[in-house]
Scaffold this active site. Structure first.
Site, PDB file in Angstrom:
ATOM      1  N   ALA A 126       0.849  -1.196   0.000  1.00 43.98           N
ATOM      2  CA  ALA A 126       0.000   0.000   0.000  1.00 43.98           C
ATOM      3  C   ALA A 126       0.881   1.241   0.000  1.00 43.98           C
ATOM      4  O   ALA A 126       2.114   1.154  -0.073  1.00 43.98           O
ATOM      5  CB  ALA A 126      -0.934  -0.020   1.203  1.00 43.98           C
ATOM      6  N   LYS A 154       5.196  -5.619   8.812  1.00 44.13           N
ATOM      7  CA  LYS A 154       4.853  -4.416   8.034  1.00 44.13           C
ATOM      8  C   LYS A 154       6.032  -3.450   8.074  1.00 44.13           C
ATOM      9  O   LYS A 154       6.510  -3.082   9.151  1.00 44.13           O
ATOM     10  CB  LYS A 154       3.607  -3.742   8.604  1.00 44.13           C
ATOM     11  CG  LYS A 154       3.125  -2.546   7.769  1.00 44.13           C
ATOM     12  CD  LYS A 154       2.052  -1.740   8.481  1.00 44.13           C
ATOM     13  CE  LYS A 154       0.734  -2.426   8.495  1.00 44.13           C
ATOM     14  NZ  LYS A 154      -0.356  -1.531   8.977  1.00 44.13           N
ATOM     15  N   ASP A 193     -12.646   0.882  10.232  1.00 42.31           N
ATOM     16  CA  ASP A 193     -12.448   0.496   8.832  1.00 42.31           C
ATOM     17  C   ASP A 193     -12.545  -1.020   8.661  1.00 42.31           C
ATOM     18  O   ASP A 193     -11.700  -1.639   8.023  1.00 42.31           O
ATOM     19  CB  ASP A 193     -11.078   0.999   8.363  1.00 42.31           C
ATOM     20  CG  ASP A 193     -10.969   1.089   6.844  1.00 42.31           C
ATOM     21  OD1 ASP A 193     -12.016   1.222   6.186  1.00 42.31           O
ATOM     22  OD2 ASP A 193      -9.845   1.020   6.318  1.00 42.31           O
TER      23      ASP A 193
END
Length: 559
Positions: free
Chosen positions: A138, A157, A292
């Site tokens: 992303a 990550k 989200d």
């Protein structure tokens, strides 16, 4: 090149990119209103560069494509705006919700360098296996599958190199444009562009803060530990840093892979119901909620549990907000519109410039539309959109945490509806609402509230004489001042300045013409074709200036 000079150069280059993209997608009128065309490329300054295929797209579609082309910062801005139905039309908000920040992954050498700089050791000293190909990529970072030396499977990550500088540069430009818009574009201040950029800045900085995300994960894990239907992955703090986040790797079925969910025999309605109930607990009991929880951030584990992923977007509801939400529900049930508006005012959502008569009529229309309907006949997402549309039409400002709540509610409702078409988020919310209303109106709570109010009144009257004395002393000593602030005259001042400049320019042109005429009458040399060169040059200069003035007036629309 000095750092400051380099930063200014980078901002000017970014301005050029923004102007070119806006003109490309037929938003040249915005560029011209903000006076940005000179910052664009030569092609964009002299005319339009719109491709035919874009002319047949809607405004929201072109806006979304422009944000995608401008890069990750603007994609994130669009995603934030997608949950602000109170600030932008629903058709734009719905289109911006389609924005995706999937970008090509960065190279593995950068991954290894970031891990070493952040954690202090090479990848091989932490992990027995580390796959070079990311499992997700992303705008802010990318995720790699790895195994710790003890064999635990983890998801690592890693933040994209240089992304913070890019975002800071884009934020500088956004603040500059927002401030300019508020001062020079009529009506722009009603949308509070600077406040929007402030909200966006907080959101994107929170998303880049991996330590904060790890803390959020642990907080949710603790809050939901007794929920048998929800799972939150573990954080491995020894392998986390400012740019690296290591969590438990979870195996399961993607939240939108309905064919596979059916193949394994999972009850899709039960999954939607469990997700909705967990969200209500987070909102009404914990005061911290996942904002989200779309299908991409959900895994269905092999035992049927829902695994929540990506805790970068989290909403917080203080106790007074939750109590206010209960008061709002009571006002709706009692159809007390005045009480409802007063609660909005207490939240700072209704200013004294809002037309409360019109707002009252609009709210009564919504209440009458849904009053008396069975819960299973109410579309929760549609009802929320109706309420937000009323607030937007009446310039009611929704605080960020409530906007996050609306975003979270609509996201979980969308997830539930996709998972099971008969799912209704209102039916899930009803038991929690009734329970809280019952608790709020119970004799025990009312007596507790009354005692607290009496104590606060006592403090107020205790401090009142001293405060009044201070005010009177300030008046007596001449320290009290009344300040008058003129609002709304900036456009008038700008128009007067522009008119004065055009008039002055016209007088200069007229002077050149008169002077040139006098020179021609004298017949002084040198001459060309019997006409004095100096006089002829004056007429040419006056003609050029005159044409420039005419073009400026036509392009400004002030004629």
């Amino acid at each position: 090149m000095a750092p400051g000079t380099f930063r200014k150069y980078r901002m000017l280059k970014r301005y050029k990119d923004i102007v070119d993209v806006l003109i490309k997608y037929e938003f040249g009128h915005i560029v011209d209103r903000m006076g940005l065309r000179p910052f664009g490329s030569f092609k964009s300054r002299v005319g339009k560069s719109v491709k035919k295929e874009y002319r047949y797209l809607t405004g929201p579609e072109r806006a979304r494509m422009a944000l995608e082309e401008l890069g990750p910062t603007y994609v994130k801005l669009g995603q934030i705006l997608s949950m602000r139905h109170d600030l932008i039309p629903a058709k734009y908000a719905n289109e911006f919700a389609r924005l995706q920040d999937n970008v090509p992954p960065f190279d593995f050498e950068s991954v290894k360098r970031i891990i070493k700089n952040d954690l202090g050791k090479d990848v091989s000293e932490f992990f027995s296996e580390f796959r070079e190909e990311p499992i997700a990529s992303a705008s802010i970072g990318q995720v790699h599958y790895a195994k710790l030396l003890n064999g635990d499977e983890v998801a690592v990550k890693v933040q994209r190199p240089g992304i913070r500088k890019v975002i800071e540069s884009d934020l500088d430009i956004m603040y500059s444009l927002a401030g300019f818009a508020e001062q020079h574009i009529e009506g722009a201040e009603l949308y509070k562009p600077t406040d929007i950029v402030d909200e966006f800045s907080k959101s994107i900085h929170a998303e880049m803060d991996y330590v904060r995300e790890a803390t959020n994960i642990e907080r949710f894990s603790n809050n939901l530990k007794d929920d048998p239907n929800i799972y939150v992955h573990k954080v491995f703090w020894d392998f986390c840093g400012e740019y690296v986040l290591t969590t438990e790797y979870i195996r399961g079925i993607k939240g939108d892979d309905f064919e596979k969910i059916d193949e394994y025999g999972f009850n899709r309605y039960k999954i939607a119901e469990n997700g909705g109930q967990s969200f209500m607990k987070q909102v009404f009991e914990d005061g911290v909620f996942h904002a989200d929880a779309h299908s991409g951030n959900v895994l269905i584990m092999w035992d049927g549990k829902i695994a929540l992923l990506d805790f970068g977007m989290v909403g917080y509801l203080p106790d007074y907000i939750r109590k206010g939400l209960v008061d709002t529900l009571i006002a709706i049930v009692e159809r007390d519109t005045s009480k409802y508006i007063e609660i909005l005012r207490e939240f700072g959502m209704v200013g004294y410039d809002v037309d409360t008569s019109k707002l009252t009529l609009d709210i009564e229309y919504i209440l009458n539309k849904y009053y008396g309907r069975p819960m299973y006949h109410i579309d929760g997402a549609a009802m929320i959109e109706d309420i937000v549309a009323v607030l937007r039409r009446n310039w009611v400002t929704i605080p960020n945490n409530l906007a996050m709540l609306i975003k979270g509610m609509m996201t979980i409702a969308g997830f539930g509806t996709m998972m099971a078409p008969g799912f209704n988020i209102i039916q899930i919310a009803e038991p929690y609402a009734k329970k809280l209303m019952h608790e709020r109106l119970s004799p025990k709570n009312l007596s507790k509230t009354a005692f607290k109010d009496i104590w606060e009144f006592g403090r107020f009257f205790h401090k009142l004489p001293k405060q009044m004395s201070n005010i009177l002393t300030s008046v007596q000593d001449g320290e009290a001042r009344i300040v008058f602030k003129h609002e709304g005259i900036e456009p008038v001042v700008s128009e007067i300045n522009a008119a004065s400049n055009r008039l002055s320019f016209s007088l200069i042109i007229a002077s050149i013409i008169i002077g040139s005429s006098l020179v021609i009458q004298t017949g002084m040399g040198p001459v060309i074709g019997g006409i004095p060169l100096l006089g002829l040059a004056g007429f040419v200069i006056a003609g050029i200036f005159g044409m420039g003035l005419v073009i400026y007036i036509i392009r400004s629309g002030s004629f």
